[in-house]
Design an enzyme around this catalytic site. Structure first.
Site, PDB file in Angstrom:
ATOM      1  N   TYR A 183       0.831  -1.204   0.000  1.00  0.00           N
ATOM      2  CA  TYR A 183       0.000   0.000   0.000  1.00  0.00           C
ATOM      3  C   TYR A 183       0.869   1.258   0.000  1.00  0.00           C
ATOM      4  O   TYR A 183       1.680   1.447   0.910  1.00  0.00           O
ATOM      5  CB  TYR A 183      -0.906  -0.037   1.226  1.00  0.00           C
ATOM      6  CG  TYR A 183      -1.612   1.248   1.574  1.00  0.00           C
ATOM      7  CD1 TYR A 183      -2.369   1.935   0.635  1.00  0.00           C
ATOM      8  CD2 TYR A 183      -1.534   1.769   2.864  1.00  0.00           C
ATOM      9  CE1 TYR A 183      -3.024   3.119   0.969  1.00  0.00           C
ATOM     10  CE2 TYR A 183      -2.193   2.946   3.217  1.00  0.00           C
ATOM     11  CZ  TYR A 183      -2.931   3.615   2.258  1.00  0.00           C
ATOM     12  OH  TYR A 183      -3.575   4.779   2.598  1.00  0.00           O
ATOM     13  N   ASP A 206      -1.861  -6.270   9.487  1.00  0.00           N
ATOM     14  CA  ASP A 206      -2.937  -5.316   9.253  1.00  0.00           C
ATOM     15  C   ASP A 206      -4.063  -6.076   8.550  1.00  0.00           C
ATOM     16  O   ASP A 206      -3.954  -6.425   7.376  1.00  0.00           O
ATOM     17  CB  ASP A 206      -2.427  -4.168   8.372  1.00  0.00           C
ATOM     18  CG  ASP A 206      -3.477  -3.081   8.156  1.00  0.00           C
ATOM     19  OD1 ASP A 206      -4.681  -3.370   8.320  1.00  0.00           O
ATOM     20  OD2 ASP A 206      -3.095  -1.955   7.787  1.00  0.00           O
ATOM     21  N   ILE A 249      -7.253  -5.167   7.934  1.00  0.00           N
ATOM     22  CA  ILE A 249      -8.326  -4.219   7.647  1.00  0.00           C
ATOM     23  C   ILE A 249      -9.294  -4.732   6.579  1.00  0.00           C
ATOM     24  O   ILE A 249     -10.463  -4.332   6.540  1.00  0.00           O
ATOM     25  CB  ILE A 249      -7.718  -2.858   7.219  1.00  0.00           C
ATOM     26  CG1 ILE A 249      -8.777  -1.779   7.096  1.00  0.00           C
ATOM     27  CG2 ILE A 249      -6.942  -2.996   5.934  1.00  0.00           C
ATOM     28  CD1 ILE A 249      -8.202  -0.406   6.808  1.00  0.00           C
ATOM     29  N   LYS A 281     -13.050  -0.591   5.629  1.00  0.00           N
ATOM     30  CA  LYS A 281     -13.225  -1.389   4.410  1.00  0.00           C
ATOM     31  C   LYS A 281     -14.386  -2.376   4.545  1.00  0.00           C
ATOM     32  O   LYS A 281     -15.233  -2.464   3.651  1.00  0.00           O
ATOM     33  CB  LYS A 281     -11.930  -2.141   4.085  1.00  0.00           C
ATOM     34  CG  LYS A 281     -10.677  -1.272   4.090  1.00  0.00           C
ATOM     35  CD  LYS A 281     -10.757  -0.090   3.141  1.00  0.00           C
ATOM     36  CE  LYS A 281      -9.493   0.744   3.186  1.00  0.00           C
ATOM     37  NZ  LYS A 281      -9.546   1.914   2.299  1.00  0.00           N
TER      38      LYS A 281
END
Length: 460
Positions: free
Chosen positions: A143, A228, A230, A267
């Site tokens: 990302y 992570d 998410i 998300k």
């Protein structure tokens, strides 16, 4: 005089990832008012299931009215809340996270730290786990925002773990060891590995085998493991989502103080504007320090109150997760089929709000300069903001992240029509160039032939 933070360029927002957003904001697409504008396909937002949340809110007006049992809770919510968060909200988050993981992992609310989104959670963890100049290893492509979120204010360095398209970007032992050695050659003290599971930008979930490898690696090196998660609730195809905590439990590492998880509702529920994130850790010192740091970015008590009620509705959360996955799968399929019709392929994905798209055959040369040129043309001429692989630190030119869940069906159709038109124009241009090159070679051959004939005559 201003600080080096202000005058420096270490914020990472001068990458093409953010520059594409800037171009979009100058000329945003609108079906009615600006149909020739740029379609935003560089923003990983989930707008496909808003109607489910809106219906729930319509059925529970007392929540938005800040009432409980027909009595106002406004005054309680308006007063200062400490940074530990509302117990009802933390309970709701624990149950929701457990449900996403098939209840194979249980979450203790005492090990949670609430933060204003995952951006704050990741940065806070960097402050807790590393000193300026220390490094974290991250599988690449990754990302683009991590260059800002993890590095800018903390002074932490990122060393990419180079993953390749030839094996589907799987994390391998050789890639981990290579990144670790490169970090040491740069005199960087490696403090941990950070992954996004499922991957942003690849749209693939990390396999159990990869997680096992990562935990073995970090345990052997005595460094931290940050996952992570998410996008954990967006896994819509096999293989199913596996949390690092589940694998840690199987390896009898479930109480390991060097394993940490980041989560957010941005998300899975499509609520980035609500700024809801958290850190989960078995490390008491990390939880204590991160809780103190969270006072710089708290979640409002009104937001916690609303979401505590929504997340406590078991029937709603069960239905939402299933329906949202169904819609994501259908939208992914629409994007993939539309690209396929234009002769464009993608990495096989099973999660996330985007696809990792292969445009290598459209490059004029196998270089990042050619990738940048193609990206500029797609944004400025075709009118689609997509993210080039170089902004994600991909080693191979020609890959792009394309988001599909932040637009209507009609806008998706517009985007696919533009892609097809671009490829067709590009192919026609290639054919014209090929015809001209063939014609030019023919003319040159004729010219050389005539020249040779004249030369021969003169020699006679």
């Amino acid at each position: 005089m201003l600080s080096s933070k202000v005058i420096g360029d270490s914020h990472g927002q001068d990458s093409s990832y953010f520059l594409g957003w800037q171009e979009y904001e100058k000329n945003p697409f609108h079906e009615t008012f600006n149909p020739s504008g740029i379609v935003q396909m560089g923003l990983a937002e989930n707008q496909l299931s808003f109607d489910l949340i809106e219906s729930w809110l319509e059925e529970h007006p007392e929540v938005l009215g800040l009432k409980k049992n027909e009595e106002s809770v406004f005054r309680n919510l308006a007063l200062f809340q400490d940074y530990h968060g509302l117990p009802a909200f933390k309970d709701g988050m624990a149950k929701f996270m457990g449900k996403i993981r098939g209840n194979k992992v249980k979450f203790d609310t005492n090990k949670m730290v609430l933060t204003a989104g995952s951006t704050s959670a990741n940065e806070t963890l960097m402050f807790c786990l590393a000193n300026p100049g220390d490094a974290f290893l991250i599988p690449a492509p990754y990302y683009p925002g991590f260059d800002r979120d993890l590095k800018w204010r903390t002074g932490v360095e990122i060393v990419p773990i180079h993953c390749v398209s030839s094996n589907g970007y799987k994390i391998t032992e050789d890639a981990l060891e290579d990144a670790y050695e490169r970090a040491h050659k740069l005199n960087l003290n490696v403090k941990g590995v950070l992954i996004t599971n499922p991957s942003n930008p690849l749209g693939t979930s990390t396999t159990r085998e990869e997680l096992d490898l990562l935990l073995t690696f970090t345990s052997t090196k005595k460094i931290h493991m940050v996952s992570d998660e998410i996008y954990s609730g967006t896994v819509f195809d096999a293989p199913e989502f596996t949390s690092v905590l589940e694998v840690a439990k199987d390896k009898n590492m479930d109480l390991d103080e060097k394993i940490h998880v980041v989560y957010s509702l941005s998300k899975d529920l499509g609520l980035p504007g609500f700024r809801v994130g958290l850190i989960y850790s078995d490390n008491e010192k990390v939880v204590s320090a991160a809780t103190k740091m969270s006072s710089f970015g708290l979640i409002s008590s009104q937001t916690q109150h609303l979401l505590a009620n929504l997340l406590s509705d078991e029937r709603f959360t069960t239905n939402y997760l299933e329906e949202n996955k169904k819609r994501l799968r259908e939208r992914r399929d629409r994007l993939v089929s539309g690209l396929k019709e234009a002769g464009i392929g993608c990495l096989k994905s099973n999660a996330g709000l985007f696809c990792w798209v292969d445009l290598r055959h459209l490059l004029k040369s196998n270089t990042f300069e050619a990738e940048h040129s193609l990206w500029t043309k797609i944004v400025c001429e075709v009118g689609l903001n997509i993210s080039p692989g170089s902004s994600c630190h991909c080693d191979e030119p020609g890959w792009f992240r394309v988001c599909f869940a932040n637009m209507s069906d009609q806008t998706m159709e517009v985007a696919m029509d533009r892609v097809k038109g671009f490829v067709e124009d590009n192919n026609r241009g290639s054919q014209k160039r090929t015809m001209w090159n063939t014609r030019r070679r023919s003319l040159i051959n004729k010219w050389v032939s005539k020249l040779s004939a004249v030369t021969c005559e003169s020699e006679r």
